[in-house]
Scaffold this motif. Structure first.
Motif, short mmCIF file in Angstrom:
data_model
loop_
_atom_site.label_atom_id
_atom_site.label_comp_id
_atom_site.label_asym_id
_atom_site.label_seq_id
_atom_site.Cartn_x
_atom_site.Cartn_y
_atom_site.Cartn_z
N VAL A 1 -65.03 5.73 86.50
CA VAL A 1 -63.66 5.33 86.17
C VAL A 1 -62.65 6.03 87.09
O VAL A 1 -62.85 7.18 87.50
N LYS A 2 -61.57 5.33 87.39
CA LYS A 2 -60.51 5.89 88.22
C LYS A 2 -59.34 6.33 87.36
O LYS A 2 -59.14 5.84 86.25
N GLU A 3 -58.55 7.24 87.90
CA GLU A 3 -57.44 7.82 87.14
C GLU A 3 -56.46 6.76 86.66
O GLU A 3 -55.96 6.82 85.53
N GLU A 4 -56.19 5.77 87.50
CA GLU A 4 -55.21 4.75 87.12
C GLU A 4 -55.70 3.86 85.98
O GLU A 4 -54.90 3.19 85.33
N GLU A 5 -57.00 3.88 85.71
CA GLU A 5 -57.54 3.12 84.59
C GLU A 5 -57.39 3.89 83.27
O GLU A 5 -57.41 3.29 82.19
N ILE A 6 -57.26 5.18 83.37
CA ILE A 6 -57.14 6.02 82.17
C ILE A 6 -55.70 6.13 81.70
O ILE A 6 -55.42 6.22 80.50
N GLN A 7 -54.76 6.09 82.64
CA GLN A 7 -53.35 6.30 82.32
C GLN A 7 -52.81 5.36 81.25
O GLN A 7 -52.12 5.81 80.31
N PRO A 8 -53.07 4.04 81.30
CA PRO A 8 -52.54 3.14 80.25
C PRO A 8 -53.03 3.53 78.85
O PRO A 8 -52.28 3.40 77.87
N TRP A 9 -54.26 3.98 78.76
CA TRP A 9 -54.80 4.42 77.45
C TRP A 9 -54.02 5.61 76.92
O TRP A 9 -53.64 5.65 75.75
N ILE A 10 -53.78 6.58 77.78
CA ILE A 10 -53.04 7.77 77.37
C ILE A 10 -51.62 7.40 76.92
O ILE A 10 -51.14 7.88 75.88
N GLU A 11 -50.97 6.54 77.69
CA GLU A 11 -49.62 6.12 77.33
C GLU A 11 -49.60 5.38 76.00
O GLU A 11 -48.66 5.51 75.21
N GLY A 12 -50.65 4.63 75.74
CA GLY A 12 -50.73 3.88 74.48
C GLY A 12 -50.92 4.74 73.26
O GLY A 12 -50.71 4.28 72.13
N LEU A 13 -51.34 5.98 73.46
CA LEU A 13 -51.54 6.88 72.32
C LEU A 13 -50.21 7.35 71.72
O LEU A 13 -50.15 7.79 70.58
N GLY A 14 -49.14 7.28 72.51
CA GLY A 14 -47.82 7.66 72.03
C GLY A 14 -47.70 9.13 71.70
O GLY A 14 -47.00 9.51 70.75
N LEU A 15 -48.35 9.98 72.47
CA LEU A 15 -48.29 11.43 72.20
C LEU A 15 -46.97 12.03 72.64
O LEU A 15 -46.34 11.54 73.56
N SER B 1 -39.29 28.74 66.45
CA SER B 1 -40.02 27.91 65.50
C SER B 1 -40.00 26.45 65.92
O SER B 1 -41.00 25.76 65.86
N ALA B 2 -38.84 26.00 66.40
CA ALA B 2 -38.72 24.60 66.80
C ALA B 2 -39.60 24.30 67.99
O ALA B 2 -40.25 23.27 68.07
N SER B 3 -39.66 25.25 68.94
CA SER B 3 -40.47 25.01 70.12
C SER B 3 -41.95 25.06 69.78
O SER B 3 -42.76 24.32 70.34
N SER B 4 -42.34 25.91 68.83
CA SER B 4 -43.75 25.99 68.47
C SER B 4 -44.19 24.77 67.69
O SER B 4 -45.34 24.39 67.71
N GLU B 5 -43.22 24.11 66.99
CA GLU B 5 -43.56 22.92 66.23
C GLU B 5 -44.01 21.79 67.15
O GLU B 5 -44.77 20.92 66.77
N ALA B 6 -43.52 21.79 68.39
CA ALA B 6 -43.90 20.75 69.34
C ALA B 6 -45.38 20.85 69.65
O ALA B 6 -46.03 19.85 69.91
N GLY B 7 -45.94 22.04 69.59
CA GLY B 7 -47.36 22.24 69.80
C GLY B 7 -47.79 22.01 71.24
O GLY B 7 -47.00 21.67 72.11
#
Length: 204
Positions: free
Chosen positions: A190-204, A39-45
């Motif tokens: 767009v290049k991959e390195e331009e997308i990475q900061p956005w993803i990190e900023g989402l705090g997922l 259950s705990a592992s499934s909660e992580a989704g």
């Protein structure tokens, strides 16, 4: 003799109780319950990147996001694929031009709108190109066919010049549920390195 027999019976009873107590204490521990661990592992989704790509630009960005987040990919494919001529928006007689001018023609059939184990995904990225300031309408069939309740949904789009506009908000309204975050527009090259900061900023 009777007194000695009585004492022997008492000793046998004490020994029997002690043995039972020992057996009880040596039984398997339930402090680590497998059901609780599952259950705990499934909660992580899990994370899913769903996208429609007309010319390959959105597909490329979707791949970058999936690699960065460890997400699964799900490509939306029209049953009647768009050709290069179909996508020529400068031609008033092209397929996309006709669909743009006649909203009832935008109901694009997709090969599949069902994701295996959909309920296991907590986070869903939705990617699409921008057509006339809105999300390319092949994405609409997927939005309408799925329940986003309890999911964090993050739209992203690609375009040569147009911005995100109201595309993310319109999709949120069409879905009717889910926790929709503000989307992001990426240029076609767009290049991959331009997308990475956005993803990190989402705090997922």
């Amino acid at each position: 003799m009777n007194k000695m027999a009585f004492v022997l019976v008492e000793l046998l009873m004490v020994f029997s109780l002690a043995t039972c107590g020992s057996a009880s204490s040596s039984s398997p521990s339930t402090s680590e319950n497998p059901a609780t661990v599952d259950s705990a592992s499934s909660e992580a989704g899990k994370t899913l990147v769903v996208y429609y790509s007309a010319t390959g630009n959105t597909k490329r960005v979707a791949g970058f996001i999936a690699t960065s987040t460890g997400a699964d990919l799900f490509a939306l494919k029209p049953a009647d694929p768009y050709t290069k001529d179909d996508l020529n928006y400068r031609d008033k007689g092209s397929r996309v031009s006709r669909e743009h001018d006649n909203e009832h023609e935008r109901d694009v059939e997709l090969l599949s709108v069902s994701v295996d184990d959909w309920d296991s995904y907590d986070t869903v990225f939705i990617g699409y190109p921008i057509w006339w300031g809105i999300a390319a309408w092949p994405i609409d069939g997927f939005i309408g066919a799925n329940d986003f309740t309890g999911k964090t949904v993050i739209p992203f789009c690609t375009s040569a010049a147009s911005g995100l506009g109201e595309s993310g908000e319109l999709l949120r309204k069409a879905a009717g549920n889910g926790n929709w975050l503000e989307g992001r527009r990426f240029s076609s090259g767009v290049k991959e390195e331009e997308i990475q900061p956005w993803i990190e900023g989402l705090g997922l």
